[in-house]
Design an enzyme around this catalytic site. Structure first.
Site, mmCIF file in Angstrom:
data_model
loop_
_atom_site.group_PDB
_atom_site.id
_atom_site.type_symbol
_atom_site.label_atom_id
_atom_site.label_comp_id
_atom_site.label_asym_id
_atom_site.label_seq_id
_atom_site.Cartn_x
_atom_site.Cartn_y
_atom_site.Cartn_z
ATOM 1 N N ASP A 40 13.493 46.698 31.984
ATOM 2 C CA ASP A 40 13.874 45.843 32.398
ATOM 3 C C ASP A 40 13.820 44.852 32.681
ATOM 4 O O ASP A 40 12.360 45.046 33.362
ATOM 5 C CB ASP A 40 15.479 46.593 32.838
ATOM 6 N N HIS A 81 15.287 41.461 27.776
ATOM 7 C CA HIS A 81 15.317 42.354 28.986
ATOM 8 C C HIS A 81 13.853 42.912 29.254
ATOM 9 O O HIS A 81 13.600 43.361 29.540
ATOM 10 C CB HIS A 81 16.473 42.945 28.680
ATOM 11 N N GLU A 122 22.048 40.856 24.307
ATOM 12 C CA GLU A 122 21.928 40.033 25.230
ATOM 13 C C GLU A 122 20.237 39.922 25.203
ATOM 14 O O GLU A 122 20.089 38.859 26.765
ATOM 15 C CB GLU A 122 22.162 40.655 26.283
HETATM 16 C C1 TNX Z 1 25.235 44.373 29.626
HETATM 17 S S1 TNX Z 1 25.551 47.189 27.899
HETATM 18 C C2 TNX Z 1 24.375 45.263 29.662
HETATM 19 C C3 TNX Z 1 23.079 45.667 31.000
HETATM 20 C C4 TNX Z 1 23.669 45.082 32.453
HETATM 21 C C5 TNX Z 1 25.301 45.570 31.835
HETATM 22 C C6 TNX Z 1 26.379 45.600 33.166
HETATM 23 C C7 TNX Z 1 24.286 45.870 27.573
HETATM 24 C C8 TNX Z 1 23.495 46.418 26.381
HETATM 25 N N1 TNX Z 1 23.689 45.008 28.312
HETATM 26 O O1 TNX Z 1 21.900 44.944 30.916
HETATM 27 O O2 TNX Z 1 22.864 45.449 33.242
HETATM 28 O O3 TNX Z 1 25.606 44.938 31.521
HETATM 29 O O4 TNX Z 1 27.104 45.986 33.350
#
Ligand code: TNX
Length: 521
Positions: free
Chosen positions: A182, A256, A320
């Site tokens: 990440d 990420h 994301e």
């Molecule tokens: C979203 S859930 C993310 C993570 C974060 C998390 C915190 C997801 C696929 N990505 O990178 O750690 O929220 O709840």
């Protein structure tokens, strides 16, 4: 009655009392059954002091444990195995029989739970190691019963990861989703790209307090990091396999990825930017660039990942990925034209499809967070991991694609489980144990014939605010107990009040292992 968690499909009390003694033997007569027998002997030893021999070709005598499997050890196309087992405890014998070795793995966990809770302890105790006579028929409701663990935001040692897996096995989970990379740290050694761990595994410092709430951000000033060598990874994979747990590794892309871009700036959209491994939480806008060479880098990484992890399913992230950089970059816009993508979302879809096709060519399947379906649908044969809403789950099912639920409302164990006033800092949310128990992985209104597309579900342990392993256990237990039951046990056997009663006794098992469980419910 019993205090089994997850509750079995069928339990019938029987006459008699099985008694384990120093003279008991563990008997099995097929090669695949030998390893679970040895694990069982190992499990029983610290508390009892008995060094039970594992033998074959002898007649069972009173006090012996007999394990047998019928050779159904061929995984399905996703790597799932037959986990059904039958257990009979009588005054003479304890008999565990299964269709395949995976059933033995589940059954030996039931044997431990049938014994007095001190069996989970470390000291030789003066306890009557008896099991009340019973007949159990048991098999899982869902194929994918998972726990996810983010070791990037905070790093956890091999031993801690193994303990996480051992506790998962006790609750009949079969999938460990290992979030290895990440923005805040790259944790897996990749021989072809040494800087991923030389540079990418270390951040200068870490945010203190809550992201985006406390301005100005305050940092601890301490260099932080760590990674697993490939040998270390192999050890963890073997440890999990011995417990019938498959590890699904995740390399999150194209977002990420800031740690990788810090290590190799040419992977980013602004090679002159001199990015560092991210020191605070939240979504980074610095993602991979969409060049063919960068897709090649991801394939190289996955090629090494595939040599380490036998899993049929490999996680490719996809979540994301904010695409401001792509929208603003002339090169990325050029790539949109080259790949026939109308916009940056479609370009990400192109990216994910290349990666998924590469895994398919290598005999694996991709799974990705639900965003891998954006801008063009799920790549062929890829599995959707639905997290933001049930809509993505329904979309996958409509496409006749498989999905795994990581529902943010019910399965984010980084969320609060009790009144925040009395809890250590969490990212937010409100997910008490009882709510986890209300979770159903099957989206509402799923037609009966499509239920098969729901592989199962898992709990998320994002570790931004979990900086110690004790904290991970606190966030995880007993909510993981609740989830294990909802994923393993037939829906008609699930009743929260009954679960809560059994949990009282189950807590003693956790306490014997010093699990730092939350006191509620
Ligand atoms: C979203 S859930 C993310 C993570 C974060 C998390 C915190 C997801 C696929 N990505 O990178 O750690 O929220 O709840």
């Amino acid at each position: 009655m019993h205090n089994l968690i997850p509750v079995p499909s069928q339990f019938e009390p029987r006459e008699g009392l099985f008694k384990l003694t120093a003279g008991s033997k563990i008997i099995c007569c097929t090669a695949p059954a030998k390893q679970p027998c040895e694990l069982l002997a190992e499990y029983l030893r610290p508390a009892t002091g008995f060094k039970l021999p594992v033998t074959c070709g002898v007649t069972a005598e009173p006090g012996d444990i007999v394990l047998s499997e019928r050779g159904d050890n061929t995984p399905d196309d996703h790597g799932f195995l037959n986990e059904k087992y039958t257990l009979d405890a009588t005054a003479e014998l304890l008999k565990l029989s299964a269709e395949g070795v995976a059933g033995l793995h589940r059954g030996i966990q039931t044997i431990r739970q049938l014994l007095p809770a001190q069996i989970y302890g470390q000291d030789v105790a003066a306890v009557d190691w008896t099991i009340q006579g019973c007949h159990i028929e048991d098999f899982p409701r869902f194929r994918w019963r998972g726990l996810h663990f983010d070791v990037s935001r905070h790093f956890f040692t091999e031993d801690q990861v193994c303990r996480f897996i051992e506790l998962a096995a006790q609750h009949k989970f079969n999938t460990f989703h290992w979030h290895l990379t990440d923005d805040q740290g790259w944790r897996i050694e990749i021989k072809k790209y040494p800087r991923l761990t030389e540079v990418g595994a270390w951040r200068d410092e870490t945010l203190i307090e809550k992201h985006e709430v406390c301005y100005p951000h305050r940092f601890d000033g301490k260099r932080y990091g760590g990674f697993y060598t490939q040998d270390g990874i192999r050890n963890v994979v073997a440890f999990a396999a011995q417990r019938g747990i498959n590890i699904v590794p995740e390399i999150d892309m194209p977002g990420h990825m800031q740690a990788a871009v810090a290590a190799y700036p040419e992977l980013g959209n602004n090679p002159d930017a001199k990015l560092k491994v991210r020191t605070h939480w939240g979504i980074s806008q610095n993602i991979l660039n969409p060049e063919e060479s960068t897709i090649g880098f991801c394939k190289d990484v996955l090629a090494e990942v595939m040599t380490l992890f036998p899993s049929k399913i490999i996680h490719i992230g996809g979540d994301e990925a904010e695409k401001y950089e792509w929208d603003d970059s002339a090169r990325a816009n050029q790539r949109m034209i080259e790949t026939n993508s109308a916009n940056s979302t479609e370009l990400q879809n192109y990216f994910m499809r290349q990666i998924s096709a590469f895994l398919e060519k290598n005999g694996r399947h991709a799974i990705g967070w639900e965003e891998i379906a954006h801008g063009g649908g799920l790549p062929e044969n890829a599995i959707a991991m639905s997290w933001l809403s049930e809509d993505s789950a329904r979309d996958a099912i409509k496409q006749k694609a498989y999905m795994v639920s990581a529902n943010i409302q019910y399965t984010y164990f980084d969320f609060y489980q009790a009144d925040p006033k009395h809890e250590s800092l969490c990212i937010g949310g409100d997910t008490p144990c009882e709510k986890v128990y209300r979770f159903d992985p099957i989206p509402k209104d799923t037609p009966a014939e499509d239920v098969k597309y729901v592989l199962g579900a898992q709990a998320q342990h994002w570790t931004e605010y979990m900086d110690s392993f004790a904290r991970v256990e606190y966030q995880s237990y007993p909510r993981a107990c609740a989830l294990s039951e909802k994923l393993w046990s037939p829906a008609e056997n699930c009743c929260f009040l009954d679960f809560a009663k059994r949990l009282k006794n189950h807590r003693e098992r956790l306490a014997q292992q010093n699990v730092n469980a939350h006191p509620l419910p």
